[in-house]
Design a protein around this motif. Structure first.
Motif, mmCIF file in Angstrom:
data_model
loop_
_atom_site.group_PDB
_atom_site.id
_atom_site.type_symbol
_atom_site.label_atom_id
_atom_site.label_comp_id
_atom_site.label_asym_id
_atom_site.label_seq_id
_atom_site.Cartn_x
_atom_site.Cartn_y
_atom_site.Cartn_z
ATOM 1 N N GLU A 1 4.291 0.807 -4.937
ATOM 2 C CA GLU A 1 3.839 -0.221 -5.940
ATOM 3 C C GLU A 1 2.484 -0.885 -5.702
ATOM 4 O O GLU A 1 2.065 -0.916 -4.539
ATOM 5 C CB GLU A 1 4.860 -1.356 -5.806
ATOM 6 C CG GLU A 1 4.645 -2.518 -6.784
ATOM 7 C CD GLU A 1 4.889 -2.058 -8.392
ATOM 8 O OE1 GLU A 1 3.598 -2.060 -8.658
ATOM 9 O OE2 GLU A 1 5.857 -1.710 -8.789
ATOM 10 N N THR A 2 1.961 -1.226 -6.495
ATOM 11 C CA THR A 2 0.531 -2.188 -6.569
ATOM 12 C C THR A 2 1.016 -3.331 -5.905
ATOM 13 O O THR A 2 0.816 -4.633 -6.763
ATOM 14 C CB THR A 2 -0.180 -1.992 -7.674
ATOM 15 O OG1 THR A 2 0.656 -2.412 -8.814
ATOM 16 C CG2 THR A 2 -0.641 -0.711 -8.195
ATOM 17 N N THR A 3 1.277 -3.693 -4.862
ATOM 18 C CA THR A 3 1.559 -4.667 -4.096
ATOM 19 C C THR A 3 0.811 -5.871 -4.288
ATOM 20 O O THR A 3 1.350 -7.118 -4.737
ATOM 21 C CB THR A 3 1.942 -4.417 -2.593
ATOM 22 O OG1 THR A 3 2.741 -3.486 -2.431
ATOM 23 C CG2 THR A 3 2.542 -5.961 -1.801
ATOM 24 N N PHE A 4 -0.540 -5.980 -4.201
ATOM 25 C CA PHE A 4 -1.337 -7.113 -4.159
ATOM 26 C C PHE A 4 -1.441 -7.594 -5.531
ATOM 27 O O PHE A 4 -1.322 -8.844 -5.900
ATOM 28 C CB PHE A 4 -2.538 -6.735 -3.495
ATOM 29 C CG PHE A 4 -2.918 -6.792 -2.196
ATOM 30 C CD1 PHE A 4 -2.708 -8.061 -1.331
ATOM 31 C CD2 PHE A 4 -2.470 -5.569 -1.439
ATOM 32 C CE1 PHE A 4 -2.468 -7.601 0.142
ATOM 33 C CE2 PHE A 4 -2.490 -5.280 -0.183
ATOM 34 C CZ PHE A 4 -2.502 -6.640 0.659
ATOM 35 N N TYR A 5 -1.428 -6.601 -6.540
ATOM 36 C CA TYR A 5 -1.702 -6.836 -7.985
ATOM 37 C C TYR A 5 -0.314 -7.672 -8.509
ATOM 38 O O TYR A 5 -0.285 -8.395 -9.210
ATOM 39 C CB TYR A 5 -1.603 -5.615 -8.848
ATOM 40 C CG TYR A 5 -1.797 -5.548 -10.265
ATOM 41 C CD1 TYR A 5 -2.880 -6.181 -11.155
ATOM 42 C CD2 TYR A 5 -0.482 -5.557 -11.190
ATOM 43 C CE1 TYR A 5 -2.628 -6.687 -12.364
ATOM 44 C CE2 TYR A 5 -0.276 -5.601 -12.297
ATOM 45 C CZ TYR A 5 -1.487 -6.196 -13.047
ATOM 46 O OH TYR A 5 -1.721 -6.284 -14.313
ATOM 47 N N SER B 1 -1.525 0.252 -2.704
ATOM 48 C CA SER B 1 -1.087 -1.120 -2.519
ATOM 49 C C SER B 1 -1.969 -2.091 -3.300
ATOM 50 O O SER B 1 -1.444 -3.192 -3.629
ATOM 51 C CB SER B 1 -0.771 -1.370 -1.307
ATOM 52 O OG SER B 1 -0.049 -0.636 -0.513
ATOM 53 N N ILE B 2 -3.094 -1.720 -3.403
ATOM 54 C CA ILE B 2 -4.159 -2.636 -4.073
ATOM 55 C C ILE B 2 -4.185 -2.820 -5.747
ATOM 56 O O ILE B 2 -4.422 -3.525 -6.206
ATOM 57 C CB ILE B 2 -5.480 -2.678 -3.287
ATOM 58 C CG1 ILE B 2 -5.102 -2.795 -1.893
ATOM 59 C CG2 ILE B 2 -6.579 -3.508 -3.963
ATOM 60 C CD1 ILE B 2 -6.378 -2.353 -0.994
ATOM 61 N N SER B 3 -4.566 -1.413 -6.089
ATOM 62 C CA SER B 3 -4.881 -1.344 -7.578
ATOM 63 C C SER B 3 -4.357 0.067 -8.069
ATOM 64 O O SER B 3 -4.345 1.017 -7.637
ATOM 65 C CB SER B 3 -6.553 -1.066 -7.634
ATOM 66 O OG SER B 3 -6.801 -0.928 -8.818
ATOM 67 N N GLY B 4 -3.698 -0.475 -9.368
ATOM 68 C CA GLY B 4 -2.926 0.874 -9.738
ATOM 69 C C GLY B 4 -3.871 1.977 -10.664
ATOM 70 O O GLY B 4 -3.712 3.098 -10.473
ATOM 71 N N ASP C 1 5.651 -0.311 1.086
ATOM 72 C CA ASP C 1 4.917 0.585 0.864
ATOM 73 C C ASP C 1 4.419 1.710 2.031
ATOM 74 O O ASP C 1 4.380 2.827 1.882
ATOM 75 C CB ASP C 1 3.145 -0.022 0.767
ATOM 76 C CG ASP C 1 3.507 -0.925 -0.713
ATOM 77 O OD1 ASP C 1 4.236 -0.648 -1.563
ATOM 78 O OD2 ASP C 1 2.771 -1.884 -0.795
ATOM 79 N N PHE C 2 4.662 0.954 3.260
ATOM 80 C CA PHE C 2 4.472 2.091 4.452
ATOM 81 C C PHE C 2 5.668 2.962 4.490
ATOM 82 O O PHE C 2 5.262 4.246 4.825
ATOM 83 C CB PHE C 2 4.080 1.368 5.797
ATOM 84 C CG PHE C 2 3.969 2.150 6.863
ATOM 85 C CD1 PHE C 2 2.806 2.714 7.286
ATOM 86 C CD2 PHE C 2 5.104 2.415 7.678
ATOM 87 C CE1 PHE C 2 2.599 3.515 8.392
ATOM 88 C CE2 PHE C 2 5.014 3.142 8.793
ATOM 89 C CZ PHE C 2 3.837 3.692 9.121
ATOM 90 N N THR C 3 6.647 2.456 4.299
ATOM 91 C CA THR C 3 8.073 3.469 4.342
ATOM 92 C C THR C 3 7.738 4.575 3.087
ATOM 93 O O THR C 3 8.121 5.405 3.403
ATOM 94 C CB THR C 3 9.344 2.376 3.902
ATOM 95 O OG1 THR C 3 9.483 1.614 5.028
ATOM 96 C CG2 THR C 3 10.438 3.348 4.026
ATOM 97 N N HIS D 1 7.148 -14.534 3.208
ATOM 98 C CA HIS D 1 7.589 -12.989 3.866
ATOM 99 C C HIS D 1 7.399 -11.931 2.874
ATOM 100 O O HIS D 1 7.692 -10.905 2.892
ATOM 101 C CB HIS D 1 8.979 -13.193 4.368
ATOM 102 C CG HIS D 1 9.318 -14.094 5.305
ATOM 103 N ND1 HIS D 1 8.554 -14.123 6.679
ATOM 104 C CD2 HIS D 1 10.105 -15.377 5.197
ATOM 105 C CE1 HIS D 1 8.946 -15.111 7.235
ATOM 106 N NE2 HIS D 1 9.935 -15.872 6.548
ATOM 107 N N THR D 2 6.911 -12.471 1.370
ATOM 108 C CA THR D 2 6.795 -11.358 0.726
ATOM 109 C C THR D 2 5.838 -10.236 0.762
ATOM 110 O O THR D 2 6.176 -9.117 0.608
ATOM 111 C CB THR D 2 6.381 -11.982 -0.965
ATOM 112 O OG1 THR D 2 7.388 -13.036 -1.232
ATOM 113 C CG2 THR D 2 6.405 -11.193 -1.902
ATOM 114 N N LEU D 3 4.798 -10.624 1.208
ATOM 115 C CA LEU D 3 3.438 -9.596 1.544
ATOM 116 C C LEU D 3 3.929 -8.672 2.584
ATOM 117 O O LEU D 3 3.721 -7.507 2.338
ATOM 118 C CB LEU D 3 2.256 -10.270 1.752
ATOM 119 C CG LEU D 3 1.133 -9.350 1.900
ATOM 120 C CD1 LEU D 3 0.841 -8.484 0.604
ATOM 121 C CD2 LEU D 3 -0.248 -10.179 2.326
#
Length: 173
Positions: A128-132, A93-96, A157-159, A148-150
């Motif tokens: 996906e790399t959510t935070f990026y 979720s943080i870094s690709g 991501d958890f799913t 509500h995006t995050l």
């Protein structure tokens, strides 16, 4: 099929140039105008990316990822998540590039056809790399409140994580 892949990008570029010539446009001037419009966008994206990369490096160097993985271990065991995939699940979720490095290590250690390798592969391909992504897309248009995006993206991501284990357990074990 392999030789076709070598020609796709040049064919696309040639078709764009031909379309511009057909419409009697100066293709090079249009290209330069687009490049000029892209520079401010690039400049607006750089600060959030620098902040994100700095935060990742600090969290990694401090051992926070390891502590987070250990704190969440009851949840991981409840989900039957292999221990080797936990750091990948957090990093994804943080870094690709960080998750790709962890993924490569998992495959080298366990093999791509192992349960752990398969879970890691499905997870890597279905999350996906959510935070990026939030930093780049929201930063490029100047949005600072993600609302509500995050939470929604982290829920997705958890799913993806849960479904990675479930899919491999049901279909590939």
């Amino acid at each position: 099929m392999g030789s076709l892949g070598s020609f796709i990008v040049p064919l696309i570029i040639a078709s764009i140039v031909l379309a511009g010539l057909f419409k009697k446009q100066n293709v090079f001037d249009v290209f330069l105008q687009g490049a000029k419009e892209g520079i401010p966008i690039t400049v607006s994206i750089v600060p959030p990316l620098i902040g994100l990369m700095t935060a990742i490096a600090m969290l990694n160097a401090s051992g926070a990822f390891t502590m987070l993985a250990q704190a969440l271990s009851p949840l991981w065991s409840l989900l039957h998540m292999p221990g080797d995939v936990v750091p990948l699940a957090i990093m994804r979720s943080i870094s690709g590039s960080g998750s790709l490095s962890l993924y490569q290590n998992i495959l080298q250690k366990n093999g791509p056809d192992s349960f752990i390798g398969r879970v890691a592969s499905v997870l890597q391909g279905s999350s996906e790399t959510t935070f990026y992504t939030i930093a780049v897309y929201f930063g490029s248009v100047g949005i600072s409140k993600t609302r509500h995006t995050l939470p929604a993206a982290l829920a997705a991501d958890f799913t993806g994580l849960v479904m990675s284990v479930l899919t491999v357990s049901l279909f590939l074990k």
